[in-house]
Design an enzyme around this catalytic site. Structure first.
Site, short mmCIF file in Angstrom:
data_model
loop_
_atom_site.label_atom_id
_atom_site.label_comp_id
_atom_site.label_asym_id
_atom_site.label_seq_id
_atom_site.Cartn_x
_atom_site.Cartn_y
_atom_site.Cartn_z
N LYS A 129 15.62 0.09 2.34
CA LYS A 129 17.20 0.64 2.39
C LYS A 129 18.74 0.50 2.68
CE LYS A 129 17.99 4.79 3.87
NZ LYS A 129 19.33 4.30 3.71
N GLY A 156 18.28 1.98 13.67
CA GLY A 156 19.59 2.72 13.21
C GLY A 156 19.52 3.31 14.87
N SER A 157 20.31 4.17 14.69
CA SER A 157 20.81 5.30 15.80
C SER A 157 19.41 5.70 16.45
CB SER A 157 21.58 6.75 15.56
OG SER A 157 21.08 7.17 14.64
N THR A 158 19.60 5.93 17.56
CA THR A 158 18.75 6.77 18.27
C THR A 158 17.99 7.81 17.95
OG1 THR A 158 19.05 5.19 20.77
CG2 THR A 158 17.38 6.99 20.62
N ALA A 199 18.02 9.14 14.70
CA ALA A 199 17.24 8.81 13.71
C ALA A 199 15.80 8.43 14.72
CB ALA A 199 18.17 7.88 12.97
N GLY A 200 15.67 7.68 15.07
CA GLY A 200 14.75 6.84 14.91
C GLY A 200 14.02 7.75 15.72
N GLU A 236 14.18 0.12 16.27
CA GLU A 236 15.79 -1.42 16.83
C GLU A 236 16.85 -0.48 16.88
OE1 GLU A 236 15.23 -4.39 17.94
OE2 GLU A 236 13.81 -4.92 17.29
N CYS A 247 24.68 -3.29 18.06
CA CYS A 247 23.74 -3.01 18.85
C CYS A 247 24.01 -3.40 20.64
CB CYS A 247 22.71 -2.38 18.60
SG CYS A 247 22.23 -4.27 17.92
N GLU A 273 27.03 5.58 23.36
CA GLU A 273 27.22 4.44 22.59
C GLU A 273 28.13 4.80 21.73
OE1 GLU A 273 24.35 3.35 19.50
OE2 GLU A 273 24.90 1.29 19.76
P1 NAD Z 1 21.55 5.64 11.11
O1 NAD Z 1 21.16 6.16 12.32
O2 NAD Z 1 22.47 6.90 11.29
O3 NAD Z 1 21.43 4.88 9.93
C1 NAD Z 1 20.39 4.13 9.85
C2 NAD Z 1 19.66 4.35 8.56
O4 NAD Z 1 19.24 4.76 9.05
C3 NAD Z 1 20.96 3.99 7.26
O5 NAD Z 1 19.82 3.72 5.78
C4 NAD Z 1 20.45 5.88 7.19
O6 NAD Z 1 20.94 6.00 5.75
C5 NAD Z 1 19.03 5.53 7.66
N1 NAD Z 1 18.97 7.06 7.85
C6 NAD Z 1 19.25 8.13 8.79
N2 NAD Z 1 18.37 9.11 9.45
C7 NAD Z 1 17.77 8.38 8.97
C8 NAD Z 1 16.03 9.28 8.84
N3 NAD Z 1 15.71 10.56 9.48
N4 NAD Z 1 15.37 9.25 8.29
C9 NAD Z 1 15.26 8.30 7.69
N5 NAD Z 1 16.21 7.10 7.55
C10 NAD Z 1 17.15 7.67 8.26
O7 NAD Z 1 22.74 4.20 11.99
P2 NAD Z 1 23.84 3.90 11.83
O8 NAD Z 1 24.83 4.90 12.40
O9 NAD Z 1 24.71 3.48 10.02
O10 NAD Z 1 23.97 2.46 12.76
C11 NAD Z 1 24.14 2.53 13.87
C12 NAD Z 1 22.95 2.27 14.63
O11 NAD Z 1 22.56 1.32 14.65
C13 NAD Z 1 24.00 1.56 16.31
O12 NAD Z 1 23.07 3.31 17.09
C14 NAD Z 1 23.25 0.57 17.25
O13 NAD Z 1 22.91 0.42 18.09
C15 NAD Z 1 21.67 0.55 15.49
N6 NAD Z 1 22.01 -0.55 16.27
C16 NAD Z 1 20.66 -1.26 16.24
C17 NAD Z 1 20.36 -2.39 15.57
C18 NAD Z 1 19.16 -3.04 16.96
O14 NAD Z 1 18.67 -4.24 16.73
N7 NAD Z 1 18.78 -1.99 17.64
C19 NAD Z 1 20.41 -3.39 15.15
C20 NAD Z 1 22.40 -2.42 14.51
C21 NAD Z 1 22.26 -1.45 14.48
#
Ligand code: NAD
Length: 483
Positions: free
Chosen positions: A176, A228-230, A232-233, A250, A284, A383
């Site tokens: 996705k 993605g973001s912490t 959402a993680g 991640e 990140c 961040e």
């Molecule tokens: P985000 O968490 O908003 O979204 C990331 C992805 O997850 C998107 O595809 C989004 O549609 C999906 N998503 C969001 N909430 C969800 C949920 N509850 N369930 C399932 N899917 C969901 O993050 P963002 O703003 O798109 O990305 C930036 C973040 O990603 C930053 O915090 C950055 O540090 C992190 N990041 C981490 C790494 C790493 O390897 N550690 C690499 C790149 C980016």
């Protein structure tokens, strides 16, 4: 204008279940540059069912590792053929400078793919293990159907960190992409077709967070791999925990670059700027907290300020541009909100701090440096995900390590010193998943990931392949071993 009207489901270009679309605007011109279907829950059901069948009944999970390595090699060739197109597509959809797109978005992706293709040929998928009585082997088996969810900042790279090892392991995958960057994923689909990835094995569903959450909890999924973001993680970890579903996370970072008192600032400053502002600061692993020894603090801040002020802000499609616009208007406002907070909490804005006057359009934020920053300030803790650096003074090496470790995050970091032994000592003391001595490049193929709130699990390295497998130990009574 990039327009597609199908979704990639199990290797077929299928009509979407609904008429929902994602419209992509250029962060530079703010004009419409792409339109693709937005996947909905019914599309997820179809993709997961296809992946389930391909895993439960298909030949793919039982194929020879060499066969899967051949597929990865062909995928690499197909992506290399499209490298220029992919680089410019990613720049168009998310605004990173084209130079970064070639190196950090496309070349880095291809290196990951090449790494896993080679690893698949040498990895011990079955090997003897210790036994108390008789003998035993450990077999590594694919974990099943993988839901791979990726962000917009390095869309293809983060996708490949999941897709390549999942394919290498023999899994089937539903990927996705983020709604901000669905376009490059179509070029990936074209490359998967050309590489002859078996039907059913890969689906790609661009969609937003609600559909992402639906995918995470889908009963047909065995493993979730999320970048993605912490915030959402945490939600995804909770959903997976409830279901005992395997999960790799991640997440975010707030990494510190420690400049030692013996560092040659002329050589180090350009690298610190790159480390903190690459990908318009939307990385990140960005080293956004720059730690200078107190007695060289003024000198360090002046040198860093001069370099940040010289960054060329502009059209991301031009090779000379160093800082492009942020991915979205919402992201620009978020970053400017942090800038206001930094000022309100008493930090001194030395460079930037606003929108560049020369651009009436585009979601730009000026490259910004804050000095007189205390590590307890919001701009040192959260961040920001924009071109905003903070400079923090420290007293001695242990104090620098203390400040670096005083963070919710633990993703990356760097130390800059003329003394390699001192560099290694500091590298050993900072609690992060990766660390760099006198560099900021992710030059390793070893495990990559975070400690603390930066995530759980590792990508890359053999660990990154094992993350898509379960071990099965098979014991043989004496005399029952196969010949
Ligand atoms: P985000 O968490 O908003 O979204 C990331 C992805 O997850 C998107 O595809 C989004 O549609 C999906 N998503 C969001 N909430 C969800 C949920 N509850 N369930 C399932 N899917 C969901 O993050 P963002 O703003 O798109 O990305 C930036 C973040 O990603 C930053 O915090 C950055 O540090 C992190 N990041 C981490 C790494 C790493 O390897 N550690 C690499 C790149 C980016």
């Amino acid at each position: 204008m990039f327009v597609r009207d199908t979704l990639y489901i199990g290797g077929k270009h299928e009509k979407p279940a609904t008429s929902a679309v994602i419209e992509v605007r250029s962060p530079f011109s703010e004009e419409l540059v792409g339109r693709v279907p937005e996947a909905r829950e019914a599309d997820v059901d179809r993709a997961v069912a296809t992946a389930r069948t391909a895993f439960d009944s298909g030949p793919w999970p039982h194929s020879a590792p060499t066969e899967r390595a051949d597929v990865l090699d062909r995928l690499l060739a197909a992506l290399q053929k499209r490298a220029a197109d992919i680089a410019s597509t990613i720049t168009t959809e998310m605004g990173c400078p084209i130079g970064f797109s070639h190196a950090g978005q496309v070349f880095a992706t291809n290196m990951v793919l090449d790494y896993f293709a080679k690893l698949t040929r040498t990895f011990a998928f079955e090997e003897p293990c210790a036994a108390f009585i008789g003998s035993a082997v450990v077999r590594m088996e694919p974990v099943g159907v993988v839901a791979a969810i990726v962000p917009w900042n390095v869309p293809l790279f983060t996708a490949m960190l999941k897709l390549a090892p999942a394919l290498a392991a023999g899994c089937t995958i539903v990927l996705k992409p983020a709604p901000e960057t669905p376009l490059d994923a179509y070029l990936l689909a074209d490359a998967l077709d050309e590489a002859g990835v078996p039907k059913g094995v890969v689906s790609i569903l661009p969609a937003g967070r609600e559909v992402g959450a639906y995918l995470v909890t889908h009963p047909g999924v065995d493993k979730v791999s999320f970048t993605g973001s912490t915030a959402a993680g945490r939600l995804i970890a909770a959903a997976c925990g409830e279901r005992l579903r395997r999960v790799t996370l991640e997440l975010g970072g707030k990494s510190a670059a420690i400049v030692c008192d013996d560092a040659n600032l002329d050589a180090v400053i350009p690298q610190l700027v790159g480390a903190g502002t690459m990908n318009n600061g939307q990385a990140c692993v960005a080293q956004t907290r720059v730690l200078f020894p107190r007695h060289r603090y003024a000198e360090g801040v002046d040198a860093l300020a001069a370099a940040v002020a010289k960054l060329r802000v502009g059209d991301p499609s031009e090779m000379t541009t160093e800082i492009g616009p942020l991915v979205a208007e919402r992201q620009r406002e978020r970053v400017l909100g942090y800038v206001d907070k930094g000022k309100a909490e008493g930090a001194r804005c030395v460079v930037g701090g606003g929108r560049p006057a020369q651009f009436a359009r585009g979601w730009f934020v000026e490259p910004t440096l804050f000095a007189d920053v205390d590590n307890r300030m919001t701009i040192a803790r959260e961040e920001i995900f924009g071109p905003v650096l903070v400079a923090i003074p420290y007293d001695d090496d242990p104090d620098a390590v203390r400040i670096a470790n005083d963070s919710e995050y633990g993703l990356s970091g760097s130390v800059w010193t003329a003394d390699p032994a001192r560099g290694l000592g500091i590298a050993r003391s900072v609690r992060t998943g990766t660390y760099n001595v006198n560099t900021f490049m992710l030059a390793m193929a070893g495990p990559f990931g975070g400690t603390k709130s930066s995530g759980i699990g590792r990508e890359l390295g053999p660990e990154g392949l094992r993350a898509y497998m379960e071990s099965k130990t098979i014991c043989f009574a004496p005399g029952s071993e196969p010949a």
